[in-house]
Design a protein around this motif. Structure first.
Motif, PDB file in Angstrom:
ATOM      1  N   TYR A  82      43.206  36.516  45.000  1.00 22.40           N
ATOM      2  CA  TYR A  82      43.977  37.652  45.506  1.00 22.40           C
ATOM      3  C   TYR A  82      43.758  37.840  47.011  1.00 22.40           C
ATOM      4  O   TYR A  82      44.694  38.072  47.756  1.00 22.40           O
ATOM      5  CB  TYR A  82      43.586  38.925  44.737  1.00 22.40           C
ATOM      6  CG  TYR A  82      44.382  40.124  45.159  1.00 22.40           C
ATOM      7  CD1 TYR A  82      45.651  40.345  44.641  1.00 22.40           C
ATOM      8  CD2 TYR A  82      43.877  41.033  46.084  1.00 22.40           C
ATOM      9  CE1 TYR A  82      46.401  41.442  45.030  1.00 22.40           C
ATOM     10  CE2 TYR A  82      44.620  42.126  46.476  1.00 22.40           C
ATOM     11  CZ  TYR A  82      45.880  42.328  45.945  1.00 22.40           C
ATOM     12  OH  TYR A  82      46.616  43.414  46.346  1.00 22.40           O
ATOM     13  N   LYS A 101      51.638  43.162  47.340  1.00 24.90           N
ATOM     14  CA  LYS A 101      50.301  43.054  46.745  1.00 24.90           C
ATOM     15  C   LYS A 101      49.893  44.449  46.282  1.00 24.90           C
ATOM     16  O   LYS A 101      50.198  45.433  46.935  1.00 24.90           O
ATOM     17  CB  LYS A 101      49.289  42.538  47.771  1.00 24.90           C
ATOM     18  CG  LYS A 101      49.484  41.087  48.150  1.00 24.90           C
ATOM     19  CD  LYS A 101      48.446  40.643  49.174  1.00 24.90           C
ATOM     20  CE  LYS A 101      47.062  40.610  48.576  1.00 24.90           C
ATOM     21  NZ  LYS A 101      46.049  40.048  49.480  1.00 24.90           N
ATOM     22  N   HIS A 102      49.183  44.512  45.152  1.00 24.76           N
ATOM     23  CA  HIS A 102      48.765  45.785  44.570  1.00 24.76           C
ATOM     24  C   HIS A 102      47.256  45.735  44.361  1.00 24.76           C
ATOM     25  O   HIS A 102      46.786  45.177  43.357  1.00 24.76           O
ATOM     26  CB  HIS A 102      49.509  46.027  43.252  1.00 24.76           C
ATOM     27  CG  HIS A 102      50.998  45.894  43.384  1.00 24.76           C
ATOM     28  ND1 HIS A 102      51.796  46.905  43.868  1.00 24.76           N
ATOM     29  CD2 HIS A 102      51.822  44.843  43.126  1.00 24.76           C
ATOM     30  CE1 HIS A 102      53.064  46.502  43.874  1.00 24.76           C
ATOM     31  NE2 HIS A 102      53.099  45.255  43.440  1.00 24.76           N
ATOM     32  N   ASP A 103      46.512  46.321  45.307  1.00 28.62           N
ATOM     33  CA  ASP A 103      45.050  46.224  45.295  1.00 28.62           C
ATOM     34  C   ASP A 103      44.415  46.794  44.027  1.00 28.62           C
ATOM     35  O   ASP A 103      43.371  46.303  43.588  1.00 28.62           O
ATOM     36  CB  ASP A 103      44.461  46.940  46.508  1.00 28.62           C
ATOM     37  CG  ASP A 103      44.733  46.209  47.812  1.00 28.62           C
ATOM     38  OD1 ASP A 103      45.120  45.020  47.779  1.00 28.62           O
ATOM     39  OD2 ASP A 103      44.553  46.829  48.881  1.00 28.62           O
ATOM     40  N   GLU A 104      45.027  47.820  43.433  1.00 29.94           N
ATOM     41  CA  GLU A 104      44.399  48.481  42.280  1.00 29.94           C
ATOM     42  C   GLU A 104      44.267  47.566  41.059  1.00 29.94           C
ATOM     43  O   GLU A 104      43.395  47.769  40.224  1.00 29.94           O
ATOM     44  CB  GLU A 104      45.147  49.774  41.906  1.00 29.94           C
ATOM     45  CG  GLU A 104      46.554  49.568  41.368  1.00 29.94           C
ATOM     46  CD  GLU A 104      47.634  49.370  42.430  1.00 29.94           C
ATOM     47  OE1 GLU A 104      48.800  49.226  42.041  1.00 29.94           O
ATOM     48  OE2 GLU A 104      47.328  49.339  43.649  1.00 29.94           O
ATOM     49  N   ASN A 105      45.110  46.539  40.969  1.00 31.42           N
ATOM     50  CA  ASN A 105      45.038  45.657  39.796  1.00 31.42           C
ATOM     51  C   ASN A 105      45.136  44.165  40.147  1.00 31.42           C
ATOM     52  O   ASN A 105      45.256  43.337  39.270  1.00 31.42           O
ATOM     53  CB  ASN A 105      46.120  46.022  38.778  1.00 31.42           C
ATOM     54  CG  ASN A 105      47.512  46.065  39.386  1.00 31.42           C
ATOM     55  OD1 ASN A 105      47.750  45.530  40.466  1.00 31.42           O
ATOM     56  ND2 ASN A 105      48.432  46.715  38.695  1.00 31.42           N
ATOM     57  N   ARG A 106      45.096  43.846  41.444  1.00 30.65           N
ATOM     58  CA  ARG A 106      45.184  42.468  41.948  1.00 30.65           C
ATOM     59  C   ARG A 106      46.469  41.775  41.517  1.00 30.65           C
ATOM     60  O   ARG A 106      46.516  40.570  41.328  1.00 30.65           O
ATOM     61  CB  ARG A 106      43.959  41.634  41.523  1.00 30.65           C
ATOM     62  CG  ARG A 106      42.645  42.136  42.057  1.00 30.65           C
ATOM     63  CD  ARG A 106      41.468  41.251  41.748  1.00 30.65           C
ATOM     64  NE  ARG A 106      41.534  40.455  40.550  1.00 30.65           N
ATOM     65  CZ  ARG A 106      41.096  40.836  39.346  1.00 30.65           C
ATOM     66  NH1 ARG A 106      40.567  42.017  39.194  1.00 30.65           N
ATOM     67  NH2 ARG A 106      41.187  40.018  38.315  1.00 30.65           N
ATOM     68  N   HIS A 107      47.547  42.556  41.405  1.00 23.28           N
ATOM     69  CA  HIS A 107      48.855  41.980  41.084  1.00 23.28           C
ATOM     70  C   HIS A 107      49.564  41.585  42.371  1.00 23.28           C
ATOM     71  O   HIS A 107      49.440  42.259  43.395  1.00 23.28           O
ATOM     72  CB  HIS A 107      49.725  42.981  40.329  1.00 23.28           C
ATOM     73  CG  HIS A 107      49.290  43.176  38.912  1.00 23.28           C
ATOM     74  ND1 HIS A 107      50.004  43.949  38.035  1.00 23.28           N
ATOM     75  CD2 HIS A 107      48.220  42.713  38.205  1.00 23.28           C
ATOM     76  CE1 HIS A 107      49.409  43.949  36.862  1.00 23.28           C
ATOM     77  NE2 HIS A 107      48.322  43.215  36.941  1.00 23.28           N
ATOM     78  N   ARG A 113      48.694  38.414  38.097  1.00 24.29           N
ATOM     79  CA  ARG A 113      47.376  38.928  38.471  1.00 24.29           C
ATOM     80  C   ARG A 113      46.529  37.734  38.881  1.00 24.29           C
ATOM     81  O   ARG A 113      46.460  36.733  38.168  1.00 24.29           O
ATOM     82  CB  ARG A 113      46.703  39.677  37.317  1.00 24.29           C
ATOM     83  CG  ARG A 113      45.359  40.289  37.778  1.00 24.29           C
ATOM     84  CD  ARG A 113      44.677  41.094  36.696  1.00 24.29           C
ATOM     85  NE  ARG A 113      44.258  40.196  35.632  1.00 24.29           N
ATOM     86  CZ  ARG A 113      44.408  40.445  34.345  1.00 24.29           C
ATOM     87  NH1 ARG A 113      44.989  41.536  33.927  1.00 24.29           N
ATOM     88  NH2 ARG A 113      44.002  39.567  33.442  1.00 24.29           N
ATOM     89  N   GLU A 126      38.606  39.395  44.634  1.00 22.63           N
ATOM     90  CA  GLU A 126      38.545  40.775  45.091  1.00 22.63           C
ATOM     91  C   GLU A 126      39.669  41.087  46.062  1.00 22.63           C
ATOM     92  O   GLU A 126      40.140  40.207  46.777  1.00 22.63           O
ATOM     93  CB  GLU A 126      37.201  41.037  45.789  1.00 22.63           C
ATOM     94  CG  GLU A 126      36.001  40.821  44.901  1.00 22.63           C
ATOM     95  CD  GLU A 126      35.971  41.750  43.702  1.00 22.63           C
ATOM     96  OE1 GLU A 126      36.268  42.951  43.869  1.00 22.63           O
ATOM     97  OE2 GLU A 126      35.658  41.278  42.593  1.00 22.63           O
ATOM     98  N   ALA A 127      40.072  42.336  46.093  1.00 24.71           N
ATOM     99  CA  ALA A 127      41.016  42.801  47.113  1.00 24.71           C
ATOM    100  C   ALA A 127      40.261  42.893  48.425  1.00 24.71           C
ATOM    101  O   ALA A 127      39.090  43.239  48.470  1.00 24.71           O
ATOM    102  CB  ALA A 127      41.579  44.157  46.723  1.00 24.71           C
TER     103      ALA A 127
END
Length: 150
Positions: free
Chosen positions: A16, A116-122, A144, A148-149
């Motif tokens: 990610y 990118k969506h840091d809360e779920n690594r999507h 996903r 780590e973000a």
């Protein structure tokens, strides 16, 4: 028929943290053969005649048999997971079909990371598959990724 060598190591998983919005995936040209269309329609239990009978496909207004949506969906999945690596988990595939894939053409898949969506690594990836008639498939794939973000 020769098979590709799969005895080598798997590609390293894409993490990610190393992916950025705007990253462009490498193009993937896919020759659209009659065998690909028929075999994948049968494998997905799609027995509609337009996927295997050229005469009936023409009677129904098509120039030839054409690829089914399940095959297109599978090829989009293969494209993104081939880029993302074996640790990626596909969370959603949202596609629309356009111009049909007929035998003798080549579909070229392209993609770009759009979010990118840091809360779920999507990671969202806009994908497009074009052939000689235009856009065959367009959509978004969400995966996903490990790591780590930043």
């Amino acid at each position: 028929m020769t098979r590709p060598d799969t005895s080598g190591p798997l590609p390293a998983p894409r993490t990610y943290g190393e992916v950025a919005v705007g990253d462009v995936l490498p193009d993937l040209p896919i020759p659209v053969t009659r065998t690909l269309i028929v075999a994948t329609a049968l494998a997905s239990r799609d027995y509609q005649d337009v996927h295997h009978d050229p005469e009936l496909a023409r009677e129904r207004g098509s120039k030839d048999i054409f690829m089914n949506i399940l095959t297109s969906n599978g090829l989009v999945d293969r494209y993104v997971t081939g880029w993302a690596g074996p640790a990626a988990v596909v969370k959603a595939i949202r596609i629309r079909l356009g111009a049909p894939n007929h035998p003798g053409d080549t579909m070229v898949l392209t993609g770009t990371v759009t979010a990118k969506h840091d809360e779920n690594r999507h990671v969202d990836i806009a994908v497009k598959g074009t052939n000689g008639l235009g856009a065959h498939v367009t959509g978004t794939v969400t995966v996903r990724l490990p790591g780590e973000a930043r």
